[in-house]
Design a protein around this motif. Structure first.
Motif, PDB file in Angstrom:
ATOM      1  N   UNK A   1      10.501 -69.913  -4.151  1.00 59.39           N
ATOM      2  CA  UNK A   1      10.648 -68.532  -4.008  1.00 59.39           C
ATOM      3  C   UNK A   1      10.738 -68.054  -2.442  1.00 59.39           C
ATOM      4  N   UNK A   2       9.924 -68.718  -1.618  1.00 61.02           N
ATOM      5  CA  UNK A   2      10.108 -68.436  -0.300  1.00 61.02           C
ATOM      6  C   UNK A   2      11.575 -68.972   0.381  1.00 61.02           C
ATOM      7  N   UNK A   3      11.694 -69.949  -0.010  1.00 62.88           N
ATOM      8  CA  UNK A   3      12.992 -70.426   0.735  1.00 62.88           C
ATOM      9  C   UNK A   3      14.199 -69.619   0.155  1.00 62.88           C
ATOM     10  N   UNK A   4      14.235 -69.489  -1.281  1.00 64.66           N
ATOM     11  CA  UNK A   4      15.485 -68.571  -1.628  1.00 64.66           C
ATOM     12  C   UNK A   4      15.275 -67.108  -1.113  1.00 64.66           C
ATOM     13  N   UNK A   5      14.251 -66.585  -0.957  1.00 62.33           N
ATOM     14  CA  UNK A   5      14.090 -65.147  -0.344  1.00 62.33           C
ATOM     15  C   UNK A   5      14.438 -65.157   1.288  1.00 62.33           C
ATOM     16  N   UNK A   6      13.984 -66.245   1.698  1.00 65.16           N
ATOM     17  CA  UNK A   6      14.150 -66.362   3.399  1.00 65.16           C
ATOM     18  C   UNK A   6      15.523 -66.328   3.445  1.00 65.16           C
ATOM     19  N   UNK A   7      16.500 -67.015   2.782  1.00 67.26           N
ATOM     20  CA  UNK A   7      18.001 -67.271   2.642  1.00 67.26           C
ATOM     21  C   UNK A   7      18.623 -65.961   2.673  1.00 67.26           C
ATOM     22  N   UNK A   8      17.940 -65.283   1.637  1.00 64.56           N
ATOM     23  CA  UNK A   8      18.903 -63.878   1.572  1.00 64.56           C
ATOM     24  C   UNK A   8      18.422 -62.914   2.582  1.00 64.56           C
ATOM     25  N   UNK A   9      17.341 -63.069   2.941  1.00 66.17           N
ATOM     26  CA  UNK A   9      16.853 -62.061   4.137  1.00 66.17           C
ATOM     27  C   UNK A   9      17.603 -62.432   5.372  1.00 66.17           C
ATOM     28  N   UNK A  10      17.804 -63.773   5.745  1.00 69.06           N
ATOM     29  CA  UNK A  10      18.128 -64.381   6.752  1.00 69.06           C
ATOM     30  C   UNK A  10      19.924 -64.019   6.639  1.00 69.06           C
ATOM     31  N   UNK A  11      20.414 -63.999   5.614  1.00 72.05           N
ATOM     32  CA  UNK A  11      21.865 -63.524   5.565  1.00 72.05           C
ATOM     33  C   UNK A  11      21.958 -61.999   5.926  1.00 72.05           C
ATOM     34  N   UNK A  12      21.188 -61.421   5.274  1.00 67.60           N
ATOM     35  CA  UNK A  12      21.389 -59.790   5.670  1.00 67.60           C
ATOM     36  C   UNK A  12      21.059 -59.660   7.008  1.00 67.60           C
ATOM     37  N   UNK A  13      19.988 -60.194   7.667  1.00 65.06           N
ATOM     38  CA  UNK A  13      19.665 -59.967   9.130  1.00 65.06           C
ATOM     39  C   UNK A  13      20.868 -60.503   9.783  1.00 65.06           C
ATOM     40  N   UNK A  14      21.572 -61.406   9.483  1.00 64.90           N
ATOM     41  CA  UNK A  14      22.836 -61.842  10.196  1.00 64.90           C
ATOM     42  C   UNK A  14      23.985 -60.851  10.322  1.00 64.90           C
ATOM     43  N   UNK A  15      24.120 -60.564   9.030  1.00 63.76           N
ATOM     44  CA  UNK A  15      25.233 -59.672   8.491  1.00 63.76           C
ATOM     45  C   UNK A  15      25.106 -58.355   9.289  1.00 63.76           C
ATOM     46  N   UNK A  16      23.884 -57.776   9.163  1.00 65.47           N
ATOM     47  CA  UNK A  16      23.682 -56.313   9.635  1.00 65.47           C
ATOM     48  C   UNK A  16      23.085 -56.345  11.230  1.00 65.47           C
ATOM     49  N   UNK A  17      22.947 -57.559  11.693  1.00 69.20           N
ATOM     50  CA  UNK A  17      22.414 -57.753  12.971  1.00 69.20           C
ATOM     51  C   UNK A  17      21.066 -57.077  13.297  1.00 69.20           C
ATOM     52  N   UNK A  18      20.255 -57.474  12.368  1.00 67.92           N
ATOM     53  CA  UNK A  18      18.703 -56.842  12.157  1.00 67.92           C
ATOM     54  C   UNK A  18      17.994 -57.741  13.263  1.00 67.92           C
ATOM     55  N   UNK A  19      17.421 -57.051  14.091  1.00 70.72           N
ATOM     56  CA  UNK A  19      16.601 -57.394  15.174  1.00 70.72           C
ATOM     57  C   UNK A  19      15.150 -57.154  14.952  1.00 70.72           C
ATOM     58  N   UNK A  20      14.191 -57.651  15.646  1.00 72.55           N
ATOM     59  CA  UNK A  20      12.745 -57.122  15.797  1.00 72.55           C
ATOM     60  C   UNK A  20      12.041 -57.859  14.280  1.00 72.55           C
ATOM     61  N   UNK A  21      12.315 -58.791  13.830  1.00 71.53           N
ATOM     62  CA  UNK A  21      11.817 -59.518  12.800  1.00 71.53           C
ATOM     63  C   UNK A  21      10.652 -60.269  13.032  1.00 71.53           C
ATOM     64  N   UNK A  22       9.250 -59.770  12.841  1.00 76.60           N
ATOM     65  CA  UNK A  22       8.053 -60.193  13.098  1.00 76.60           C
ATOM     66  C   UNK A  22       7.234 -60.297  11.776  1.00 76.60           C
ATOM     67  N   UNK A  23       6.137 -60.743  12.019  1.00 77.38           N
ATOM     68  CA  UNK A  23       5.357 -60.739  10.913  1.00 77.38           C
ATOM     69  C   UNK A  23       4.663 -59.247  10.462  1.00 77.38           C
ATOM     70  N   UNK A  24       4.803 -58.407  11.535  1.00 71.41           N
ATOM     71  CA  UNK A  24       4.659 -56.967  11.258  1.00 71.41           C
ATOM     72  C   UNK A  24       5.534 -56.306  10.112  1.00 71.41           C
ATOM     73  N   UNK A  25       6.741 -56.652  10.279  1.00 71.23           N
ATOM     74  CA  UNK A  25       7.651 -56.036   9.498  1.00 71.23           C
ATOM     75  C   UNK A  25       8.589 -57.218   8.574  1.00 71.23           C
ATOM     76  N   UNK A  26       7.764 -58.025   8.146  1.00 71.00           N
ATOM     77  CA  UNK A  26       8.289 -58.788   7.226  1.00 71.00           C
ATOM     78  C   UNK A  26       6.901 -58.914   5.951  1.00 71.00           C
ATOM     79  N   UNK A  27       7.229 -58.712   4.902  1.00 70.03           N
ATOM     80  CA  UNK A  27       6.232 -58.952   3.767  1.00 70.03           C
ATOM     81  C   UNK A  27       6.482 -59.836   2.781  1.00 70.03           C
ATOM     82  N   UNK A  28       5.558 -60.512   2.178  1.00 69.08           N
ATOM     83  CA  UNK A  28       5.524 -61.778   1.279  1.00 69.08           C
ATOM     84  C   UNK A  28       4.726 -61.278   0.154  1.00 69.08           C
ATOM     85  N   UNK A  29       5.379 -61.202  -1.069  1.00 68.29           N
ATOM     86  CA  UNK A  29       4.711 -60.733  -2.257  1.00 68.29           C
ATOM     87  C   UNK A  29       3.709 -61.839  -2.969  1.00 68.29           C
ATOM     88  N   UNK A  30       3.007 -61.662  -4.254  1.00 71.13           N
ATOM     89  CA  UNK A  30       2.223 -62.783  -4.502  1.00 71.13           C
ATOM     90  C   UNK A  30       2.760 -63.844  -4.954  1.00 71.13           C
TER      91      UNK A  30
END
Length: 139
Positions: free
Chosen positions: A25-54
């Motif tokens: 689950x983590x690896x699949x969602x990390x890949x999705x988030x990474x793709x979006x971060x790259x496409x939208x040039x999202x910056x400032x990804x830290x533990x403060x603005x990253x959530x992990x569900x149960x």
């Protein structure tokens, strides 16, 4: 502690079925988030603005820096943290990391056929008034 420690506490040993599912689950969602971060040039990804569900699915929150011009022509995108590498087996040869890489490659190949739509949607944001989106960056 870190996420790896939390995952072991919540799902059991690294080789247990529950842990393996959580890591997938983590690896699949990390890949999705990474793709979006790259496409939208999202910056400032830290533990403060990253959530992990149960179930160990990753989500990004707080998008203050997207499509923003960066100094000296720097390109935004995703950062692969040491913590993520640890969860994915700790080395480039680990199977979970190879799975992440294959998901990223497949995602980029899939996105290519939709690039015109993505650019059109992003261009609509140029006049949105959102402070972090600058017209010159979109163009």
């Amino acid at each position: 502690g870190n996420l790896q420690h939390h995952m072991v506490q919540a799902f059991g040993p690294v080789h247990s079925e529950q842990y393996q599912l959580a890591r997938t689950n983590y690896v699949q969602s990390l890949a999705g988030c990474s793709l979006v971060a790259f496409l939208l040039q999202v910056r400032d990804r830290t533990g403060v603005n990253t959530l992990v569900d149960a179930s160990c699915r990753l989500s990004y929150v707080d998008f203050n820096s997207i499509l923003e011009s960066q100094p000296h022509g720097a390109v935004g995108g995703f950062k692969l943290t040491q913590e993520a590498m640890e969860i994915m087996g700790g080395s480039p040869g680990a199977e979970p990391f190879k799975y992440f890489c294959s998901l990223m490659v497949r995602s980029f190949l899939a996105v290519r056929s939709h690039v015109d739509r993505i650019v059109a949607l992003v261009a609509l944001m140029a006049d949105s008034g959102v402070p972090c989106i600058r017209r010159e960056t979109v163009e």
